[in-house]
Design a protein around this motif. Structure first.
Motif, PDB file in Angstrom:
ATOM      1  N   ALA A 166       3.685   7.673  14.730  1.00 30.57           N
ATOM      2  CA  ALA A 166       2.669   8.320  15.563  1.00 30.57           C
ATOM      3  C   ALA A 166       1.952   7.247  16.366  1.00 30.57           C
ATOM      4  CB  ALA A 166       1.680   9.116  14.713  1.00 30.57           C
ATOM      5  N   GLU A 167       1.335   7.655  17.452  1.00 31.54           N
ATOM      6  CA  GLU A 167       0.631   6.681  18.289  1.00 31.54           C
ATOM      7  C   GLU A 167      -0.450   5.956  17.501  1.00 31.54           C
ATOM      8  OE1 GLU A 167      -1.819   6.510  22.541  1.00 31.54           O
ATOM      9  OE2 GLU A 167      -1.008   8.407  21.797  1.00 31.54           O
ATOM     10  N   ASN A 168      -1.162   6.711  16.670  1.00 30.46           N
ATOM     11  CA  ASN A 168      -2.149   6.122  15.758  1.00 30.46           C
ATOM     12  C   ASN A 168      -1.729   6.484  14.336  1.00 30.46           C
ATOM     13  OD1 ASN A 168      -3.876   5.160  17.876  1.00 30.46           O
ATOM     14  ND2 ASN A 168      -4.582   7.265  18.148  1.00 30.46           N
ATOM     15  N   MET A 169      -1.278   5.523  13.582  1.00 26.23           N
ATOM     16  CA  MET A 169      -0.783   5.772  12.228  1.00 26.23           C
ATOM     17  C   MET A 169      -1.348   4.714  11.285  1.00 26.23           C
ATOM     18  SD  MET A 169       3.166   4.434  12.476  1.00 26.23           S
ATOM     19  CE  MET A 169       3.525   2.715  12.927  1.00 26.23           C
ATOM     20  N   THR A 170      -1.342   5.058   9.996  1.00 24.27           N
ATOM     21  CA  THR A 170      -1.872   4.176   8.961  1.00 24.27           C
ATOM     22  C   THR A 170      -0.806   3.942   7.901  1.00 24.27           C
ATOM     23  OG1 THR A 170      -4.143   4.927   9.301  1.00 24.27           O
ATOM     24  CG2 THR A 170      -3.652   3.881   7.202  1.00 24.27           C
ATOM     25  N   LEU A 171      -0.611   2.688   7.545  1.00 19.90           N
ATOM     26  CA  LEU A 171       0.263   2.313   6.447  1.00 19.90           C
ATOM     27  C   LEU A 171      -0.611   2.086   5.223  1.00 19.90           C
ATOM     28  CD1 LEU A 171       2.652  -0.183   8.293  1.00 19.90           C
ATOM     29  CD2 LEU A 171       2.701   2.322   8.220  1.00 19.90           C
ATOM     30  N   GLU A 172      -0.525   3.010   4.275  1.00 27.79           N
ATOM     31  CA  GLU A 172      -1.430   2.990   3.122  1.00 27.79           C
ATOM     32  C   GLU A 172      -0.944   2.019   2.056  1.00 27.79           C
ATOM     33  OE1 GLU A 172      -1.815   6.240  -0.055  1.00 27.79           O
ATOM     34  OE2 GLU A 172      -3.420   6.745   1.367  1.00 27.79           O
ATOM     35  N   CYS A 173      -1.844   1.125   1.639  1.00 29.69           N
ATOM     36  CA  CYS A 173      -1.538   0.172   0.569  1.00 29.69           C
ATOM     37  C   CYS A 173      -2.792   0.016  -0.282  1.00 29.69           C
ATOM     38  CB  CYS A 173      -1.093  -1.172   1.142  1.00 29.69           C
ATOM     39  SG  CYS A 173      -0.615  -2.383  -0.116  1.00 29.69           S
ATOM     40  N   VAL A 174      -2.771   0.627  -1.457  1.00 30.19           N
ATOM     41  CA  VAL A 174      -3.905   0.581  -2.379  1.00 30.19           C
ATOM     42  C   VAL A 174      -3.401   0.049  -3.715  1.00 30.19           C
ATOM     43  CG1 VAL A 174      -5.711   1.889  -3.537  1.00 30.19           C
ATOM     44  CG2 VAL A 174      -5.010   2.529  -1.223  1.00 30.19           C
ATOM     45  N   TYR A 175      -3.929  -1.085  -4.124  1.00 36.20           N
ATOM     46  CA  TYR A 175      -3.512  -1.690  -5.383  1.00 36.20           C
ATOM     47  C   TYR A 175      -4.110  -0.894  -6.541  1.00 36.20           C
ATOM     48  CZ  TYR A 175      -2.634  -5.346  -8.871  1.00 36.20           C
ATOM     49  OH  TYR A 175      -2.197  -6.042  -9.966  1.00 36.20           O
ATOM     50  N   PRO A 176      -3.273  -0.348  -7.460  1.00 34.16           N
ATOM     51  CA  PRO A 176      -3.780   0.569  -8.489  1.00 34.16           C
ATOM     52  C   PRO A 176      -4.430  -0.112  -9.680  1.00 34.16           C
ATOM     53  CG  PRO A 176      -1.405   0.331  -8.713  1.00 34.16           C
ATOM     54  CD  PRO A 176      -1.800  -0.477  -7.501  1.00 34.16           C
ATOM     55  N   SER A 177      -4.605  -1.422  -9.674  1.00 28.89           N
ATOM     56  CA  SER A 177      -5.197  -2.118 -10.801  1.00 28.89           C
ATOM     57  C   SER A 177      -6.514  -2.768 -10.372  1.00 28.89           C
ATOM     58  CB  SER A 177      -4.242  -3.178 -11.353  1.00 28.89           C
ATOM     59  OG  SER A 177      -4.810  -3.848 -12.455  1.00 28.89           O
ATOM     60  N   ALA A 178      -7.241  -3.285 -11.372  1.00 30.72           N
ATOM     61  CA  ALA A 178      -8.539  -3.913 -11.099  1.00 30.72           C
ATOM     62  C   ALA A 178      -8.455  -5.430 -11.142  1.00 30.72           C
ATOM     63  CB  ALA A 178      -9.574  -3.414 -12.100  1.00 30.72           C
ATOM     64  N   ASP A 179      -7.266  -5.996 -10.979  1.00 37.30           N
ATOM     65  CA  ASP A 179      -7.120  -7.451 -10.984  1.00 37.30           C
ATOM     66  C   ASP A 179      -7.793  -8.067  -9.762  1.00 37.30           C
ATOM     67  OD1 ASP A 179      -5.655  -7.177 -13.275  1.00 37.30           O
ATOM     68  OD2 ASP A 179      -3.728  -7.172 -12.244  1.00 37.30           O
ATOM     69  N   THR A 180      -8.025  -9.341  -9.820  1.00 43.42           N
ATOM     70  CA  THR A 180      -8.658 -10.064  -8.723  1.00 43.42           C
ATOM     71  C   THR A 180      -7.637 -10.365  -7.633  1.00 43.42           C
ATOM     72  OG1 THR A 180     -10.204 -11.098 -10.268  1.00 43.42           O
ATOM     73  CG2 THR A 180      -9.961 -12.132  -8.089  1.00 43.42           C
ATOM     74  N   LEU A 181      -7.967  -9.976  -6.403  1.00 40.87           N
ATOM     75  CA  LEU A 181      -7.088 -10.222  -5.261  1.00 40.87           C
ATOM     76  C   LEU A 181      -7.375 -11.612  -4.689  1.00 40.87           C
ATOM     77  CD1 LEU A 181      -5.056  -9.208  -3.118  1.00 40.87           C
ATOM     78  CD2 LEU A 181      -7.014  -8.312  -1.853  1.00 40.87           C
ATOM     79  N   THR A 182      -6.339 -12.463  -4.644  1.00 43.42           N
ATOM     80  CA  THR A 182      -6.507 -13.824  -4.118  1.00 43.42           C
ATOM     81  C   THR A 182      -5.995 -13.956  -2.692  1.00 43.42           C
ATOM     82  OG1 THR A 182      -4.385 -14.497  -5.081  1.00 43.42           O
ATOM     83  CG2 THR A 182      -6.359 -14.826  -6.417  1.00 43.42           C
ATOM     84  N   GLN A 183      -4.975 -13.159  -2.330  1.00 43.32           N
ATOM     85  CA  GLN A 183      -4.456 -13.197  -0.952  1.00 43.32           C
ATOM     86  C   GLN A 183      -3.541 -11.999  -0.742  1.00 43.32           C
ATOM     87  OE1 GLN A 183      -3.357 -17.002   0.990  1.00 43.32           O
ATOM     88  NE2 GLN A 183      -1.347 -16.090   1.349  1.00 43.32           N
TER      89      GLN A 183
END
Length: 336
Positions: free
Chosen positions: A30-47
C-alpha cells in the motif's frame, strides 16, 4: 583455480536462490503501510536493525540504538520512519510513506537483546493482487475477555499430512501463529506479538492452538492450512469474536427504558398521592370553616373573641393545618 572458485560461487548463488525464505508475516503493498515488529519479551534491547532481504544480500534500511538513536539509510530517507516515536523498548515497527512496487520483497527486523541474544522476524510485502483472500469462515466461536480459547481442526484422512500451519487473517496482513512438521516433529516458534500455545506430535490427526486470556484485539479470522507430502493442500477457516463489553452494551437500551418507565411510574404515583392528600385537607378545612363547635352554639354572640383558644384540642383531635403565609418570629414583650 580461478575457474573452480567461480563454479563454487555460482553453486552457492544457485543454492541461495533455490531456497525459499520463510516468512512470519505477509503484508499487502500500500502507499502507506506498516511493517509490524513487536518483541514479545521484556529483555533489554541493545540494538535493532531493519534489512531488505534478497537471496544473496541484505540491504540496510534503518538502525536504532538506545544510546546513539535512529539512523535511516540515504536510499530510504524521507520514506520510512518508526511508528513509535518514543521508541518503546519492545515496539520497533517501521512505516513506509509513498511506497511503490520497488518496495515489494522480504524485510527482516533483527534485534540484539540481553540476555537472550538475537531475535529476528521476516516480513513479506506482496502486490495487492497477490495477497491471498481468506475463504469464508466455517465455524464461529464467541467468548468473553480473559478466557483461554482453543482453536482446533481435524486433519483429513484421505492423504498423509506433512505440515500444518495456523494463521491469523487481517485485511492488510497475514500473521503466522504456528507451524508443525509432523514428519520431523518440529514446531515453529511464532513471532506473533501475543503468546500462542500449541503442540507438535508425530502421527497426530488433530491440530490446535490456545490463545490465553483473549482480548478484543484477538477477534478475527483464523486459518488452519494442511499440506500433504504428495502435494495436496486444504484449509479450514474459523471466526473468533471476543465480546469486549458488547454483551453488556446490548442491554443498555433495555435498562434505560426500564429506568425511564420506573421514574415515570414513581412520578405519577407521587402526583396522585399529593392530589388525593390535598383534596382531603381541603375538604376538612371547608368543614371546619362552616361548622361551629357545640359549645359555641350555646353561648351568646360575642364580637370580641380571643385569638387564642382557651381550651386547646387534645392529642386525639390534633390536626395539622397548612397555611399559605410566611412565619414571623415572636418578639418578647419589653418590661417597663
Amino acid at each position: 583455480m580461478g575457474y573452480l572458485a567461480f563454479l563454487l560461487a555460482m553453486l552457492h548463488v544457485y543454492k541461495a536462490l533455490s531456497e525459499e525464505i520463510f516468512w512470519d508475516t505477509t503484508v499487502k503493498l500500500a502507499e502507506n503501510m506498516t511493517l509490524e515488529c513487536v518483541y514479545p519479551s521484556a529483555d533489554t534491547l541493545t540494538q535493532m536493525e531493519w534489512f531488505k532481504v534478497t537471496s544473496v544480500e541484505k540491504e540496510a534500511v534503518a538502525i536504532f540504538s538506545p544510546t546513539h538513536g535512529v539512523v535511516i539509510r540515504p536510499s530510504y530517507a524521507d520514506r520510512v520512519f518508526f511508528v513509535n516515536s518514543s521508541m518503546a523498548p519492545n515496539d520497533i515497527s517501521l512505516s513506509f510513506h509513498n511506497a511503490s512496487e520497488a518496495d515489494v520483497g522480504f524485510y527482516c527486523c533483527f534485534l540484539h537483546t540481553f540476555p537472550q541474544g538475537t531475535w529476528e522476524k521476516v516480513i513479506q510485502v506482496v502486490q495487492s493482487d497477490s495477497f491471498e483472500i481468506a475463504e469464508p469462515s466455517i465455524s464461529h466461536i464467541v467468548s468473553e475477555p480473559g478466557k483461554n480459547i482453543t482453536l482446533s481442526c481435524q486433519l483429513p484422512m484421505k492423504w498423509p499430512v506433512q505440515q500444518v500451519t495456523w494463521e491469523k487473517i487481517q485485511p492488510h496482513q497475514i500473521d503466522r501463529l504456528a507451524c508443525c512438521n509432523f514428519f520431523q516433529g518440529r514446531n515453529y516458534t511464532s513471532k506473533y506479538r501475543r503468546q500462542v500455545w500449541t503442540t507438535c506430535t508425530q502421527g497426530s490427526r488433530r491440530s490446535f492452538i490456545i490463545l490465553p486470556n483473549v482480548m478484543a484485539s484477538d477477534s478475527g479470522l483464523y486459518r488452519c492450512c494442511f499440506q500433504a507430502s504428495t502435494g495436496e493442500n486444504d484449509t479450514f477457516v474459523m471466526r473468533l469474536t471476543v465480546t469486549a463489553g458488547e454483551t453488556s452494551n446490548q442491554y443498555i437500551p433495555f435498562l434505560a427504558g426500564g429506568m425511564a418507565f420506573l421514574l415515570l411510574f414513581v412520578t405519577l404515583f407521587t402526583v396522585t398521592v399529593t392530589v388525593i392528600s390535598y383534596n382531603r385537607r381541603r375538604k376538612r378545612h371547608k368543614r371546619d370553616l362552616f361548622t361551629e363547635p357545640w359549645d359555641t352554639q350555646k353561648k351568646a354572640p360575642n364580637n370580641c373573641r380571643s385569638p387564642v383558644s382557651a381550651s386547646p384540642p387534645t392529642d386525639d383531635t390534633r390536626e395539622d393545618v397548612y397555611v399559605n403565609y410566611p412565619t414571623f418570629s415572636r418578639r418578647p414583650k419589653t418590661r417597663v
